[in-house]
Structure formats: C-alpha cells, structure tokens
Scaffold this motif. Structure first.
Motif, PDB file in Angstrom:
ATOM      1  N   UNK A   1       0.728  -1.449  -0.056  1.00 14.45           N
ATOM      2  CA  UNK A   1      -0.436  -0.453  -0.059  1.00 14.45           C
ATOM      3  C   UNK A   1       1.043   1.111   0.080  1.00 14.45           C
ATOM      4  N   UNK A   2       2.209   1.471   1.014  1.00  8.50           N
ATOM      5  CA  UNK A   2       2.721   1.899   0.780  1.00  8.50           C
ATOM      6  C   UNK A   2       3.618   2.304  -0.148  1.00  8.50           C
ATOM      7  N   UNK A   3       3.923   1.263  -1.141  1.00 11.12           N
ATOM      8  CA  UNK A   3       4.500   1.363  -1.961  1.00 11.12           C
ATOM      9  C   UNK A   3       3.537   1.845  -4.045  1.00 11.12           C
ATOM     10  N   UNK A   4       2.493   1.528  -3.665  1.00 11.96           N
ATOM     11  CA  UNK A   4       2.358   2.041  -3.972  1.00 11.96           C
ATOM     12  C   UNK A   4       0.966   2.871  -3.889  1.00 11.96           C
ATOM     13  N   UNK A   5       0.959   4.092  -3.128  1.00 16.19           N
ATOM     14  CA  UNK A   5       0.527   5.547  -1.993  1.00 16.19           C
ATOM     15  C   UNK A   5      -1.468   4.855  -2.636  1.00 16.19           C
ATOM     16  N   UNK A   6      -1.487   3.553  -2.048  1.00 21.33           N
ATOM     17  CA  UNK A   6      -3.170   3.278  -1.752  1.00 21.33           C
ATOM     18  C   UNK A   6      -3.639   2.783  -0.835  1.00 21.33           C
ATOM     19  N   UNK A   7      -4.669   2.974  -0.572  1.00 21.38           N
ATOM     20  CA  UNK A   7      -5.249   2.312   1.491  1.00 21.38           C
ATOM     21  C   UNK A   7      -5.356   0.814   1.186  1.00 21.38           C
ATOM     22  N   UNK A   8      -3.986   0.740   2.589  1.00 21.94           N
ATOM     23  CA  UNK A   8      -4.925  -0.942   2.875  1.00 21.94           C
ATOM     24  C   UNK A   8      -6.069  -1.705   2.319  1.00 21.94           C
ATOM     25  N   UNK A   9      -6.784  -0.835   2.294  1.00 20.59           N
ATOM     26  CA  UNK A   9      -7.698  -1.713   1.711  1.00 20.59           C
ATOM     27  C   UNK A   9      -8.067  -2.451   0.871  1.00 20.59           C
ATOM     28  N   UNK A  10      -8.373  -1.861  -0.387  1.00 14.50           N
ATOM     29  CA  UNK A  10      -7.594  -1.444  -1.937  1.00 14.50           C
ATOM     30  C   UNK A  10      -6.989  -2.307  -1.725  1.00 14.50           C
ATOM     31  N   UNK A  11      -5.186  -2.871  -1.337  1.00 15.78           N
ATOM     32  CA  UNK A  11      -4.671  -3.483  -1.620  1.00 15.78           C
ATOM     33  C   UNK A  11      -4.938  -5.370  -0.802  1.00 15.78           C
ATOM     34  N   UNK A  12      -5.459  -5.141   0.273  1.00 15.65           N
ATOM     35  CA  UNK A  12      -5.939  -6.361   0.660  1.00 15.65           C
ATOM     36  C   UNK A  12      -7.507  -6.764  -0.423  1.00 15.65           C
ATOM     37  N   UNK A  13      -8.136  -6.093  -1.079  1.00 16.77           N
ATOM     38  CA  UNK A  13      -9.160  -6.502  -1.771  1.00 16.77           C
ATOM     39  C   UNK A  13      -9.035  -6.893  -2.741  1.00 16.77           C
ATOM     40  N   UNK A  14      -7.579  -6.771  -3.509  1.00 14.33           N
ATOM     41  CA  UNK A  14      -6.766  -6.938  -4.952  1.00 14.33           C
ATOM     42  C   UNK A  14      -6.113  -7.899  -4.449  1.00 14.33           C
ATOM     43  N   UNK A  15      -5.610  -8.339  -3.654  1.00 13.89           N
ATOM     44  CA  UNK A  15      -5.120  -9.768  -2.874  1.00 13.89           C
ATOM     45  C   UNK A  15      -6.050 -10.604  -2.573  1.00 13.89           C
ATOM     46  N   UNK A  16      -6.842 -10.218  -1.995  1.00 14.88           N
ATOM     47  CA  UNK A  16      -8.372 -11.739  -2.320  1.00 14.88           C
ATOM     48  C   UNK A  16      -8.823 -11.927  -3.468  1.00 14.88           C
ATOM     49  N   UNK A  17      -9.212 -11.458  -3.760  1.00 10.69           N
ATOM     50  CA  UNK A  17     -10.041 -11.375  -5.450  1.00 10.69           C
ATOM     51  C   UNK A  17      -9.388 -11.764  -6.053  1.00 10.69           C
ATOM     52  N   UNK A  18      -7.192 -11.315  -6.194  1.00 13.85           N
ATOM     53  CA  UNK A  18      -6.724 -12.289  -7.910  1.00 13.85           C
ATOM     54  C   UNK A  18      -6.423 -13.907  -6.695  1.00 13.85           C
ATOM     55  N   UNK A  19      -5.992 -14.210  -5.250  1.00 12.84           N
ATOM     56  CA  UNK A  19      -6.297 -15.372  -4.967  1.00 12.84           C
ATOM     57  C   UNK A  19      -7.408 -16.139  -5.225  1.00 12.84           C
ATOM     58  N   UNK A  20      -8.543 -15.477  -5.231  1.00 11.91           N
ATOM     59  CA  UNK A  20      -9.819 -16.599  -5.185  1.00 11.91           C
ATOM     60  C   UNK A  20     -10.134 -17.029  -6.750  1.00 11.91           C
ATOM     61  N   UNK A  21      -9.638 -15.439  -8.048  1.00  8.90           N
ATOM     62  CA  UNK A  21     -10.031 -16.037  -8.960  1.00  8.90           C
ATOM     63  C   UNK A  21      -8.577 -16.736  -9.620  1.00  8.90           C
TER      64      UNK A  21
END
Length: 79
Positions: free
Chosen positions: A19-39
């Motif tokens: 999140x820090x390196x992408x300058x985005x929120x932790x929630x968005x990072x977690x959502x993206x990673x979970x989505x990637x893992x599920x799909x």
C-alpha cells in the motif's frame, strides 16, 4: 464496505508495504490480493514488487518463510 478481520503479522506488514509503495489504501490492497487469490488471476510479478529497500523479492515457492521455519532449519543443520 467496512469489516474487521484478523491478519497474521507477516501478511499485514507485507500488505502495508504494498500500500505504501503504491500510494493507496490498505483496504484496496487487501481487496485486490484476495480477489487475485480467489480468481487465480493477476499474481504480482517480482519486478513489480520492489520494497522500500530496493530489494526485489524472489518468486513465490508455496511456503511462507517465518522465523520459526528458519529456527527449525538452523536446528536441523546444527547452527
């Protein structure tokens, strides 16, 4: 949507670093990673995941290297 989850320390630290390196929120990072893992799509490439130290992590090998694992390996080698 707001919810509460318990994350293991190493995954929380890794997600915060992303999140820090992408300058985005932790929630968005977690959502993206979970989505990637599920799909099974969009696994991050090592070249895209440089940390603040500039170190590019190795490709995933299917196991999380924890301090406990390192200690067991040291004990097995007699170090």
């Amino acid at each position: 949507m707001r919810t509460t989850i318990d994350l293991e320390y190493d995954t929380l630290v890794a997600a915060k670093e992303i999140a820090r390196s992408e300058n985005t929120s932790l929630g968005k990072v977690i959502s993206r990673l979970v989505r990637q893992a599920l799909t099974g799509h969009g696994a991050p490439q090592a070249a895209d995941a440089a940390t603040a130290t500039g170190f590019v992590p190795f490709e995933p090998r299917g196991v999380v290297v924890s301090n406990e694992l390192i200690d067991r390996l040291r004990d097995a080698d007699g170090v």
